[in-house]
Design a protein around this motif. Structure first.
Motif, PDB file in Angstrom:
ATOM      1  N   ALA B  12       0.837  -1.209   0.000  1.00 50.99           N
ATOM      2  CA  ALA B  12       0.000   0.000   0.000  1.00 50.99           C
ATOM      3  C   ALA B  12       0.865   1.250   0.000  1.00 50.99           C
ATOM      4  CB  ALA B  12      -0.919   0.009   1.197  1.00 50.99           C
ATOM      5  N   VAL B  24      -4.666   7.506   6.350  1.00 56.59           N
ATOM      6  CA  VAL B  24      -4.498   8.055   5.006  1.00 56.59           C
ATOM      7  C   VAL B  24      -5.339   7.188   4.072  1.00 56.59           C
ATOM      8  CG1 VAL B  24      -2.162   8.978   5.337  1.00 56.59           C
ATOM      9  CG2 VAL B  24      -2.478   6.617   4.539  1.00 56.59           C
ATOM     10  N   CYS B  25      -5.512   7.699   2.863  1.00 57.73           N
ATOM     11  CA  CYS B  25      -6.248   6.923   1.873  1.00 57.73           C
ATOM     12  C   CYS B  25      -5.281   6.432   0.802  1.00 57.73           C
ATOM     13  CB  CYS B  25      -7.321   7.808   1.253  1.00 57.73           C
ATOM     14  SG  CYS B  25      -8.142   7.056  -0.153  1.00 57.73           S
ATOM     15  N   VAL B  26      -5.366   5.162   0.460  1.00 55.72           N
ATOM     16  CA  VAL B  26      -4.559   4.666  -0.671  1.00 55.72           C
ATOM     17  C   VAL B  26      -5.488   4.245  -1.797  1.00 55.72           C
ATOM     18  CG1 VAL B  26      -2.558   3.896   0.675  1.00 55.72           C
ATOM     19  CG2 VAL B  26      -4.458   2.318   0.267  1.00 55.72           C
ATOM     20  N   LYS B  27      -4.931   4.402  -3.002  1.00 60.14           N
ATOM     21  CA  LYS B  27      -5.669   4.028  -4.200  1.00 60.14           C
ATOM     22  C   LYS B  27      -5.213   2.615  -4.581  1.00 60.14           C
ATOM     23  CE  LYS B  27      -5.854   5.656  -8.900  1.00 60.14           C
ATOM     24  NZ  LYS B  27      -6.864   6.166  -9.639  1.00 60.14           N
ATOM     25  N   VAL B  28      -6.149   1.700  -4.642  1.00 57.50           N
ATOM     26  CA  VAL B  28      -5.847   0.331  -5.026  1.00 57.50           C
ATOM     27  C   VAL B  28      -6.737   0.000  -6.209  1.00 57.50           C
ATOM     28  CG1 VAL B  28      -5.815  -2.077  -4.287  1.00 57.50           C
ATOM     29  CG2 VAL B  28      -5.293  -0.267  -2.640  1.00 57.50           C
ATOM     30  N   GLN B  32     -10.748   2.831  -3.079  1.00 58.17           N
ATOM     31  CA  GLN B  32     -10.111   3.720  -2.107  1.00 58.17           C
ATOM     32  C   GLN B  32     -10.147   3.013  -0.755  1.00 58.17           C
ATOM     33  OE1 GLN B  32     -11.352   7.782  -1.980  1.00 58.17           O
ATOM     34  NE2 GLN B  32     -11.698   7.920  -4.200  1.00 58.17           N
ATOM     35  N   ASN B  49     -12.721   3.412   2.368  1.00 58.76           N
ATOM     36  CA  ASN B  49     -12.614   4.846   2.654  1.00 58.76           C
ATOM     37  C   ASN B  49     -13.986   5.511   2.640  1.00 58.76           C
ATOM     38  OD1 ASN B  49     -11.179   7.218   3.218  1.00 58.76           O
ATOM     39  ND2 ASN B  49     -11.176   7.836   1.057  1.00 58.76           N
ATOM     40  N   GLU B  50     -14.952   4.858   2.026  1.00 58.49           N
ATOM     41  CA  GLU B  50     -16.273   5.491   1.896  1.00 58.49           C
ATOM     42  C   GLU B  50     -17.097   5.293   3.164  1.00 58.49           C
ATOM     43  OE1 GLU B  50     -19.278   5.407  -1.751  1.00 58.49           O
ATOM     44  OE2 GLU B  50     -19.706   3.797  -0.329  1.00 58.49           O
ATOM     45  N   MET B  57     -16.179   9.869   0.553  1.00 58.18           N
ATOM     46  CA  MET B  57     -14.844   9.269   0.635  1.00 58.18           C
ATOM     47  C   MET B  57     -14.051   9.997   1.720  1.00 58.18           C
ATOM     48  SD  MET B  57     -14.486   6.730  -1.279  1.00 58.18           S
ATOM     49  CE  MET B  57     -15.192   5.916  -2.718  1.00 58.18           C
ATOM     50  N   SER B  60     -10.746   8.007   6.005  1.00 57.43           N
ATOM     51  CA  SER B  60      -9.311   8.121   6.298  1.00 57.43           C
ATOM     52  C   SER B  60      -8.984   9.450   6.984  1.00 57.43           C
ATOM     53  CB  SER B  60      -8.492   8.006   5.011  1.00 57.43           C
ATOM     54  OG  SER B  60      -8.834   9.071   4.138  1.00 57.43           O
TER      55      SER B  60
END
Lengths: 831, 118
Positions: B12, B24-28, B32, B49-50, B57, B60
């Protein structure tokens, strides 16, 4: 049964209330009132001048009478009683029959026959009409006087001060103030205390003449001295209104008053008298509590139940111009059967005297001046003959050393102890309701009416509620959340004493568990209020509310709004252009806020630092719209342009906004400055509002708009700019240090014991001696200010935090969508 | 027929990208995912994250903490709280959030996610 009540004062009203509550059958009830208003709270009459309206003082609205089936006829005095026909006839010509007639005609002001009392500018202090006339006259008056240094006289003196007649003299015929309630030593302490508040007190002074042409210009006394005054209030005592009774040939006392027996019957078995017009065993009871008791007895007599009036304890406690005065039991008793213990502190203006029995076991009476906190307990100890502790002085001095007796006070009282004497509510009743689930003072007030009269017993009712809850095993401390077993104020003191600087340090030292969304922002706010360090530092960023963490207000859709500070609402065209340019470049929705600044909506998290870089370069600073902090100080244009303006309100607003910018508090703070009485800045709806006067500034505090609007109240008048700021320093710091979390100043004040008088004493008169401490604490906050957005954009570590995806910082949140409205964007509706 | 979903550990972000006691938010892929560094408990958590309440969103960016022993996150919008362990809503709502296993290895944070989420 037809019942007619003559008089719609406090006691007459109470009679109706009790009769309706007690009676099981329908009664034909008619009330005649002489005044044009239905019954109002005469005890708190002086609050009319400190902002309460006639409606606020009303005991019940007209609709209440209708709902209860009571016919209320106001503005129509009864002129005659025909005892033979059992009828009354009124001024307007009504004639009405009764089975029972209740006289609750009250009293009028006693006006001594001094030559000149008829002159303009001479008033009595009795009804709302009297007050309105005083109000109309007061602006013309510079020096005022009150004849009468008793309870009502001092109330009237307070009213004069509230009306702005700050140079006021009190003239008392007797050698001491409040001669019926307090002794010479107490009077001299009270006198010096009142003198520090600006009153001039003259005792043993006999007024012989009121001089002047058509209006009063001065007073002459028996000692041949004179005094120049242009307003006079006579409050030298009361005179029972017994003229109807005399005309109807009922028995009256040699010095007035309708003679009643223990059942409140007059010499005519169909006529009763209650309240201040009634004479019981040669005595007139000029207080509301015995009047209410008489009303209760009269109701019982009419309904045929057994109840008798046995005289009444005339103990009393009041706050006179911020000074506590109380007397209870027999305050003067001396001689071989009694011993007195006296404590006097001339420095603080405190005098306490208790009279105890020879064997030291029983409290017989006493006097408290300057500090009457123990009044309720002492009164109960006295009334219920509770055995005194081995060192009786402990009851006024507190136990010094050894273990404290804590809440033993209320617990030691018997269940029959009357806690609320206005409504005759006992300890047993209150505790019973608590056990049945009424756990707040408001609920107790609702179901027992305790504390709804003079309000003096409220602290004791509170203690009883807490004590009963505790004895039920219910935890009652006003704690922050499961992680901190302290109130906000307690925690603030601990954090300050131990110099803690981060949320984690506070949690480790004083909390348990891992914190939550309640205590984190609260502790962060305390840290900011104490040290004013950068909130993003020391790992404190994640202990902030999301808005504080990202220094912007989160909006629908997850974007943020940006509010640069525009102090006082003044902005140059160049700066306006910069705001426009920034809004265009980042496609932001712009709107003027209620606080005279511009809000830019719809900014992506990752754009915030770039937006702020541009704004800072143009000279803007953070507006702290995201924080529980000073928002704006709104101003009108003031004397620089306005033809009415008295002072430069914009410059003063800017100075104040820049002074308090960035300061964190339990809730948001708003201010306003108006350049004249037209009040275009709406300063009286703010936490602090400043209005220009001919002589300086009037400072109002504790107002707010929002869901429960409340007007700010006058704290001090005609201040110079420097004093005004000093008072705001003290006021804000006192609020910051003592308010519950998320409590605005108005709510804080509403909860503050002693209310505005107390606050004024702390801030203006420095009664707690903390004025300079508060000022220096505020000064250190002011000195520590930095623009947190400037700090954030200049620090690469901080700056990195402003991205939506930590693993793709350049990408924006793809779920953010906008719609269009009136040529701008708007956030998409919630899904 | 039984369909089995394949799960993968994916990298991540570095641990130092996640602030102490925050998220924190990660983009996968298109997803999210919120990652929380619960330093105080020495634990790591990952959730969607939502926020399911208003579909924002934002989790995080929420504050984390505990209710009794249960670690939780509060959504910045309306302060709905969710268990970081079970994803259950602790504010009495029906909605819940997805949680993901997290591992920290050699200064990096790894998430175990369904392969179709990639």
């Amino acid at each position: 049964m037809k019942i007619i009540i003559v008089g719609n004062g406090m006691v007459g009203y109470k009679f109706c209330e009790k009769l309706v509550a007690k009676s099981e059958v329908h009664l034909d009830l008619t009330v005649f009132g002489e005044e044009i208003r239905p019954a109002y709270d005469r005890v708190h009459l002086s609050e009319f001048f400190s902002g309460k309206s006639a409606e606020d003082l009303q005991l019940a609205p007209t609709s209440w009478y209708t709902e209860q089936g009571i016919v209320l006829i106001v503005g129509d005095p009864i002129l005659a009683i025909n005892r033979k026909e059992k009828t009354v006839s009124s001024h307007s010509g009504l004639t009405m029959a009764y089975d029972y007639l209740v006289l609750a005609t009250g009293s009028s002001a006693f006006v001594p026959p001094i030559p000149g009392v008829e002159k303009e500018g001479v008033f009595i202090y009795r009804t709302i009409e009297d007050l309105e006339m005083m109000q109309a006259w007061a602006p013309k008056a510079k020096t005022g006087a009150v004849i009468g240094g008793g309870l009502l006289g001092l109330e009237a003196a307070k009213a004069m001060i509230d009306l702005g007649v700050t140079n006021t003299h009190v003239i008392e015929f007797a050698p001491r103030l409040m001669p019926r309630q307090i002794d010479d030593a107490g009077s001299s302490v009270l006198k010096s205390k009142l003198e520090t508040l600006g009153l001039s007190i003259h005792t043993s002074k006999n007024t012989t003449e009121i001089v002047g042409e058509s209006a009063i210009s001065g007073m002459r006394f028996q000692d041949e001295s004179t005094l120049n005054v242009d307003m006079l209030v006579i409050s030298a005592g009361i005179k029972p209104r017994d003229e109807l009774a005399i005309a109807a040939q009922l028995n009256v006392g040699p010095r007035g008053g309708i003679v009643v027996n223990q059942q409140m019957f007059t010499s005519d078995p169909a006529i009763l008298a209650i309240g201040e017009c009634a004479l019981f065993e040669g005595m007139i009871f000029g207080l509301v509590a015995p009047g209410y008791e008489m009303a209760e007895v009269a109701v019982a007599s009419i309904l045929g139940t057994e109840k008798v009036f046995l005289g009444f304890d005339m103990s009393t406690k009041l706050k006179l111009i911020g000074v506590d005065v109380a007397s209870f039991g027999d305050p003067f008793i001396a001689g071989s059967e009694a011993r007195s213990i006296v404590f006097e502190d001339k420095n603080k203006g405190i005098y306490k005297r208790i009279n105890i029995s020879k064997d030291g076991k029983e409290l017989l009476g006493g006097i408290l001046i300057g500090d009457a906190e123990q009044y309720n307990l002492l009164l109960q100890t006295c009334k219920n003959k509770v055995v005194l502790p081995p060192n009786p002085e402990d009851v006024i001095l507190g136990s010094r050393g050894g273990e404290s007796d804590g809440g033993a006070g209320v617990t030691s009282l018997p269940d029959e102890a009357v806690i609320c004497s206005c409504e005759a509510v006992t300890k047993g009743e209150i505790c019973g309701h608590v056990i049945d689930g009424a756990v707040s003072i408001e609920e107790i007030k609702k179901c027992t009416k305790a504390g709804t009269g003079c309000g003096g017993c409220v602290p004791m009712v509170k203690d009883l509620v807490n004590y009963t809850l505790k004895s039920q095993g219910i935890y009652v401390r006003n704690v922050i959340c499961e992680h901190f077993a302290y109130s906000r104020q307690e925690l603030l003191d601990l954090v300050r004493l131990q110099d803690l600087r981060s949320y984690d340090a506070v949690l480790t030292a004083h909390g348990n568990g891992d914190g939550c969304e309640t205590c984190k922002p609260l502790v962060s706010s305390i840290l900011a209020s104490l040290w004013n360090e950068l909130i993003l530092d020391k790992g404190n960023d994640t202990a902030q509310d999301s808005n504080d963490r990202f220094l912007a207000n989160i909006q629908k859709g997850g974007t943020y709004s940006v509010v640069p500070r525009i102090p006082g609402g003044e902005i140059t065209p160049d700066k306006l252009i910069v705001i426009g340019q920034v809004a265009k470049e980042f496609n932001l929705y712009t709107k003027i806020t209620g606080g005279q600044r511009i809000d830019l909506f719809g900014a992506h998290l990752s754009d915030l630092p770039i937006i702020w870089e541009q704004l800072i370069a143009a000279g803007f600073e953070s507006g702290h719209a995201y924080g529980k902090a000073l928002r704006t100080v709104k101003s009108c244009v003031g004397s620089t342009w306005c033809r009415f303006g008295l002072h430069d309100s914009v410059s003063f607003a800017i100075q104040i906004e820049e002074r308090y910018r960035g300061i964190r508090a339990p809730h948001k703070i708003k201010g306003g400055v108006s350049g004249c009485i037209r009040e275009c800045a709406e300063a009286q709806s703010k936490d602090f509002g400043i209005i220009a006067t001919e002589k300086g500034w009037n400072l109002h505090v504790c107002g707010n708009g929002g869901s429960k609007p409340q007007h700010a109240l006058l704290l001090a008048s005609d201040l110079d700019s420097e004093t005004c700021i000093r008072f705001i320093d003290r006021f804000l710091m006192f609020y910051i240090k003592t308010a519950d979390p998320l409590t605005r100043t108005a709510t804080w004040l509403n909860k503050l014991d002693g209310g505005m008088d107390y606050l004024r004493n702390v801030v203006v008169n420095d009664s707690l001696g903390i004025g300079s401490e508060l000022e220096s604490e505020m000064q250190s906050l002011v000195d520590n200010y930095v623009c947190e957005w400037k700090a954030a954009v200049e620090n690469p570590e901080f700056r990195k935090r402003f991205s939506h995806f930590v693993n793709a910082p350049e990408e924006k949140d793809p779920t953010v969508q906008f719609d269009e409205l009136r040529y701008q964007k708007k956030a998409q509706a919630w899904k | 027929m039984v369909e089995t979903t394949k799960q993968h550990w994916i990298l991540a972000c570095p641990t130092h990208d996640v602030p102490e006691n925050g998220g924190v938010c990660v983009k996968v892929g298109d997803q999210q995912i919120a990652i929380f560094n619960f330093t105080r408990r020495g634990e790591w958590y990952a959730t969607q994250n939502e926020c399911p309440h208003r579909h924002q969103m934002a989790l995080s960016r929420g504050m984390i903490g505990s209710a009794g022993e249960e670690p939780k996150v509060a959504c910045p919008f309306h302060k709905k709280t969710f268990s970081l362990k079970s994803g259950e809503c602790l504010s009495g709502d029906e909605c819940s959030i997805a949680t993901y296993p997290v591992e920290v290895r050699e200064g990096n944070v790894f998430l175990l996610i369904d392969s179709h989420e990639l």
